[in-house]
Design a protein around this motif. Structure first.
Motif, PDB file in Angstrom:
ATOM      1  N   LEU A   1      -2.225  -5.802  11.899  1.00  0.00           N
ATOM      2  CA  LEU A   1      -3.041  -7.015  11.894  1.00  0.00           C
ATOM      3  C   LEU A   1      -4.151  -6.919  12.931  1.00  0.00           C
ATOM      4  CD1 LEU A   1      -3.655  -9.803  10.818  1.00  0.00           C
ATOM      5  CD2 LEU A   1      -1.985 -10.734  12.441  1.00  0.00           C
ATOM      6  N   ASP A   2      -3.845  -6.396  14.110  1.00  0.00           N
ATOM      7  CA  ASP A   2      -4.898  -6.194  15.114  1.00  0.00           C
ATOM      8  C   ASP A   2      -6.003  -5.295  14.562  1.00  0.00           C
ATOM      9  OD1 ASP A   2      -3.599  -7.779  16.952  1.00  0.00           O
ATOM     10  OD2 ASP A   2      -2.663  -6.087  18.014  1.00  0.00           O
ATOM     11  N   PHE A   3      -5.603  -4.237  13.874  1.00  0.00           N
ATOM     12  CA  PHE A   3      -6.587  -3.329  13.291  1.00  0.00           C
ATOM     13  C   PHE A   3      -7.371  -4.025  12.188  1.00  0.00           C
ATOM     14  CE2 PHE A   3      -7.515   0.280  10.274  1.00  0.00           C
ATOM     15  CZ  PHE A   3      -8.519   0.851  11.047  1.00  0.00           C
ATOM     16  N   ALA A   4      -6.701  -4.856  11.391  1.00  0.00           N
ATOM     17  CA  ALA A   4      -7.405  -5.597  10.340  1.00  0.00           C
ATOM     18  C   ALA A   4      -8.473  -6.496  10.936  1.00  0.00           C
ATOM     19  CB  ALA A   4      -6.404  -6.413   9.527  1.00  0.00           C
ATOM     20  N   HIS A   5      -8.190  -7.109  12.062  1.00  0.00           N
ATOM     21  CA  HIS A   5      -9.213  -7.912  12.742  1.00  0.00           C
ATOM     22  C   HIS A   5     -10.408  -7.041  13.135  1.00  0.00           C
ATOM     23  CE1 HIS A   5      -7.651 -11.972  13.118  1.00  0.00           C
ATOM     24  NE2 HIS A   5      -6.473 -11.522  13.524  1.00  0.00           N
ATOM     25  N   GLN A   6     -10.136  -5.847  13.650  1.00  0.00           N
ATOM     26  CA  GLN A   6     -11.237  -4.936  14.004  1.00  0.00           C
ATOM     27  C   GLN A   6     -12.065  -4.583  12.773  1.00  0.00           C
ATOM     28  OE1 GLN A   6      -9.835  -1.472  16.226  1.00  0.00           O
ATOM     29  NE2 GLN A   6      -8.196  -2.704  17.140  1.00  0.00           N
TER      30      GLN A   6
ATOM     31  N   ASP B   1       1.589   1.689  13.883  1.00  0.00           N
ATOM     32  CA  ASP B   1       1.364   0.970  12.636  1.00  0.00           C
ATOM     33  C   ASP B   1       2.463  -0.046  12.359  1.00  0.00           C
ATOM     34  OD1 ASP B   1       3.379   2.698  11.945  1.00  0.00           O
ATOM     35  OD2 ASP B   1       2.440   3.376  10.080  1.00  0.00           O
ATOM     36  N   SER B   2       2.922  -0.724  13.416  1.00  0.00           N
ATOM     37  CA  SER B   2       3.782  -1.882  13.230  1.00  0.00           C
ATOM     38  C   SER B   2       2.968  -2.971  12.538  1.00  0.00           C
ATOM     39  CB  SER B   2       4.280  -2.392  14.583  1.00  0.00           C
ATOM     40  OG  SER B   2       3.188  -2.934  15.325  1.00  0.00           O
TER      41      SER B   2
ATOM     42  N   VAL C   1       3.660  -6.966   4.360  1.00  0.00           N
ATOM     43  CA  VAL C   1       4.051  -7.125   5.763  1.00  0.00           C
ATOM     44  C   VAL C   1       2.958  -7.766   6.608  1.00  0.00           C
ATOM     45  CG1 VAL C   1       5.723  -5.234   5.708  1.00  0.00           C
ATOM     46  CG2 VAL C   1       3.344  -4.748   6.343  1.00  0.00           C
ATOM     47  N   THR C   2       1.701  -7.632   6.201  1.00  0.00           N
ATOM     48  CA  THR C   2       0.582  -8.138   6.984  1.00  0.00           C
ATOM     49  C   THR C   2      -0.514  -8.594   6.039  1.00  0.00           C
ATOM     50  OG1 THR C   2       1.030  -6.592   8.802  1.00  0.00           O
ATOM     51  CG2 THR C   2      -1.158  -7.557   8.742  1.00  0.00           C
ATOM     52  N   ALA C   3      -1.198  -9.680   6.396  1.00  0.00           N
ATOM     53  CA  ALA C   3      -2.308 -10.159   5.575  1.00  0.00           C
ATOM     54  C   ALA C   3      -3.363 -10.815   6.441  1.00  0.00           C
ATOM     55  CB  ALA C   3      -1.809 -11.147   4.522  1.00  0.00           C
ATOM     56  N   LEU C   4      -4.610 -10.668   6.007  1.00  0.00           N
ATOM     57  CA  LEU C   4      -5.729 -11.324   6.666  1.00  0.00           C
ATOM     58  C   LEU C   4      -6.755 -11.714   5.618  1.00  0.00           C
ATOM     59  CD1 LEU C   4      -7.565 -10.337   9.921  1.00  0.00           C
ATOM     60  CD2 LEU C   4      -8.876 -10.802   7.869  1.00  0.00           C
ATOM     61  N   VAL C   5      -7.239 -12.931   5.711  1.00  0.00           N
ATOM     62  CA  VAL C   5      -8.340 -13.419   4.878  1.00  0.00           C
ATOM     63  C   VAL C   5      -9.439 -13.889   5.820  1.00  0.00           C
ATOM     64  CG1 VAL C   5      -9.101 -15.235   3.301  1.00  0.00           C
ATOM     65  CG2 VAL C   5      -6.909 -14.092   2.914  1.00  0.00           C
ATOM     66  N   SER C   6     -10.603 -13.262   5.726  1.00  0.00           N
ATOM     67  CA  SER C   6     -11.716 -13.611   6.597  1.00  0.00           C
ATOM     68  C   SER C   6     -12.834 -14.244   5.788  1.00  0.00           C
ATOM     69  CB  SER C   6     -12.248 -12.371   7.319  1.00  0.00           C
ATOM     70  OG  SER C   6     -13.340 -12.727   8.163  1.00  0.00           O
TER      71      SER C   6
ATOM     72  N   GLY D   1     -14.829 -14.482   0.856  1.00  0.00           N
ATOM     73  CA  GLY D   1     -14.140 -13.849   1.967  1.00  0.00           C
ATOM     74  C   GLY D   1     -13.693 -12.443   1.651  1.00  0.00           C
ATOM     75  N   THR D   2     -13.278 -11.748   2.692  1.00  0.00           N
ATOM     76  CA  THR D   2     -12.696 -10.416   2.582  1.00  0.00           C
ATOM     77  C   THR D   2     -11.182 -10.550   2.731  1.00  0.00           C
ATOM     78  OG1 THR D   2     -14.671  -9.328   3.444  1.00  0.00           O
ATOM     79  CG2 THR D   2     -12.590  -8.117   3.610  1.00  0.00           C
ATOM     80  N   LEU D   3     -10.453  -9.959   1.786  1.00  0.00           N
ATOM     81  CA  LEU D   3      -8.996 -10.086   1.743  1.00  0.00           C
ATOM     82  C   LEU D   3      -8.361  -8.722   2.001  1.00  0.00           C
ATOM     83  CD1 LEU D   3     -10.043 -12.629   0.289  1.00  0.00           C
ATOM     84  CD2 LEU D   3      -8.206 -12.351  -1.369  1.00  0.00           C
ATOM     85  N   LEU D   4      -7.472  -8.674   2.974  1.00  0.00           N
ATOM     86  CA  LEU D   4      -6.738  -7.450   3.310  1.00  0.00           C
ATOM     87  C   LEU D   4      -5.249  -7.757   3.346  1.00  0.00           C
ATOM     88  CD1 LEU D   4      -8.815  -6.123   6.358  1.00  0.00           C
ATOM     89  CD2 LEU D   4      -8.984  -5.371   3.991  1.00  0.00           C
ATOM     90  N   ALA D   5      -4.481  -6.914   2.697  1.00  0.00           N
ATOM     91  CA  ALA D   5      -3.019  -7.010   2.784  1.00  0.00           C
ATOM     92  C   ALA D   5      -2.449  -5.613   2.925  1.00  0.00           C
ATOM     93  CB  ALA D   5      -2.443  -7.691   1.543  1.00  0.00           C
ATOM     94  N   VAL D   6      -1.307  -5.513   3.582  1.00  0.00           N
ATOM     95  CA  VAL D   6      -0.618  -4.235   3.729  1.00  0.00           C
ATOM     96  C   VAL D   6       0.782  -4.369   3.162  1.00  0.00           C
ATOM     97  CG1 VAL D   6       0.129  -2.417   5.287  1.00  0.00           C
ATOM     98  CG2 VAL D   6      -1.932  -3.731   5.832  1.00  0.00           C
ATOM     99  N   GLU D   7       1.107  -3.466   2.228  1.00  0.00           N
ATOM    100  CA  GLU D   7       2.460  -3.346   1.684  1.00  0.00           C
ATOM    101  C   GLU D   7       3.155  -2.168   2.360  1.00  0.00           C
ATOM    102  OE1 GLU D   7       2.349  -4.604  -3.027  1.00  0.00           O
ATOM    103  OE2 GLU D   7       1.886  -2.556  -2.443  1.00  0.00           O
ATOM    104  N   ARG D   8       4.429  -2.345   2.625  1.00  0.00           N
ATOM    105  CA  ARG D   8       5.242  -1.231   3.114  1.00  0.00           C
ATOM    106  C   ARG D   8       6.549  -1.234   2.328  1.00  0.00           C
ATOM    107  NH1 ARG D   8       4.836  -0.376   9.133  1.00  0.00           N
ATOM    108  NH2 ARG D   8       3.104   0.880   8.356  1.00  0.00           N
ATOM    109  N   GLY D   9       6.814  -0.122   1.661  1.00  0.00           N
ATOM    110  CA  GLY D   9       7.998  -0.062   0.820  1.00  0.00           C
ATOM    111  C   GLY D   9       7.992  -1.116  -0.264  1.00  0.00           C
ATOM    112  N   GLY D  10       6.804  -1.461  -0.766  1.00  0.00           N
ATOM    113  CA  GLY D  10       6.678  -2.444  -1.825  1.00  0.00           C
ATOM    114  C   GLY D  10       6.757  -3.884  -1.369  1.00  0.00           C
ATOM    115  N   GLU D  11       6.783  -4.115  -0.068  1.00  0.00           N
ATOM    116  CA  GLU D  11       6.892  -5.459   0.480  1.00  0.00           C
ATOM    117  C   GLU D  11       5.670  -5.758   1.339  1.00  0.00           C
ATOM    118  OE1 GLU D  11      10.644  -7.625   2.198  1.00  0.00           O
ATOM    119  OE2 GLU D  11       9.753  -6.455   3.817  1.00  0.00           O
TER     120      GLU D  11
END
Length: 267
Positions: A9-14, A3-4, A113-118, A101-111
């Motif tokens: 991001l690769d998983f978000a694409h899937q 989960d780096s 780290v990854t985002a995707l807008v499809s 679109g579909t919007l995905l973001a990942v926070e880690r420790g409140g920051e």
């Protein structure tokens, strides 16, 4: 699965490979449309997409939290959280306008780290990883994106959401001050305005009314493209209920004009 940020991001694409098909199937067909308490619309595409995203994330990363527009919060372990907007631009979606679109973001420790807008009806996906820049995928090709280098408001294209909500929030005077000086303006709402800023097609996006799930993914993409997102008072954040995204060069000037133009108006 690791989960780096890159792996996420690769998983978000899937994930959106699956959910884009669901959404496009409904976009071309009959819709069941209901109104929420705030009069915004929701369709079976919104709920089906978010359900699939939640199922897949929970199966792959059971410790991760999830916040989604339609079904609220799953707390997880408190360290890593996915922020989901299943269909941003539902009103466009129901009217047959392809800007959604579909919007995905990942926070880690409140920051973030990854985002995707499809945006599958446009054939585009925008992505970002903290510290590694932002990009767009279109026609099976990927390229890095950056905000524009425009430094003069008189040369800037300014985007905004609806005048009605901006006026209702007491921000109409400030917006009009900006537009008086700008080269050009257009009313592109939802995620689209932020992506146009990130890819250098516009210099600023001004919006009243967005929530955390509307802004999290765009915030990281704009930042990694070299831009800036704050609220209309210039305070850094992406929780709403208003937002100003810019190429950074014009940001302080825009905040000042918004304040000056609304002196004595309700906030």
């Amino acid at each position: 699965m690791p989960d780096s940020p890159a792996a996420l991001l690769d998983f978000a694409h899937q994930l959106v490979d699956e959910t884009d098909r669901i959404a496009l199937g409904h976009f071309a067909g009959e819709l069941t449309i209901t109104a929420k308490h705030d009069r915004t619309l929701v369709t079976q595409a919104d709920t089906e997409v978010e359900t699939r995203l939640r199922e897949r994330i929970a199966a792959e990363f059971p410790s991760h939290g999830i916040l989604g527009e339609e079904f609220g919060t799953e707390p997880g372990d408190g360290e890593t959280r996915w922020i989901i907007d299943p269909i941003d631009g539902t009103h466009n979606f129901v009217r047959g306008i392809p800007i959604w679109g579909t919007l995905l973001a990942v926070e880690r420790g409140g920051e973030l780290v990854t985002a995707l807008v499809s945006a599958p009806a446009l054939g585009q996906r925008w992505t970002a990883i903290r510290g590694r820049g932002a990009g767009v995928r279109e026609n099976d090709r990927e390229r890095a994106i950056q905000v524009s280098k425009v430094m003069q408001l008189g040369e800037a294209q300014i985007l905004f959401s609806t005048l009605r909500t901006i006026d209702a929030a007491g921000r109409g005077g400030g917006l009009r001050r900006i537009l008086e000086h700008a080269w050009r303006d257009r009313g592109f709402g939802d995620f689209w305005g932020y992506m146009l800023v990130a890819q250098g097609s516009a210099e600023a996006m001004i919006e009243v009314g967005p929530s955390l799930w509307d802004l999290a993914a765009p915030a990281l993409i704009v930042a990694e493209a070299g831009g800036q997102m704050t609220n209309l008072e210039g305070e850094v954040g992406y929780a709403g209920p208003n937002a100003l995204a810019s190429n950074g060069h014009l940001h302080d000037e825009l905040v000042a004009l918004l304040r000056e133009g609304n002196a004595g108006s309700p906030a």
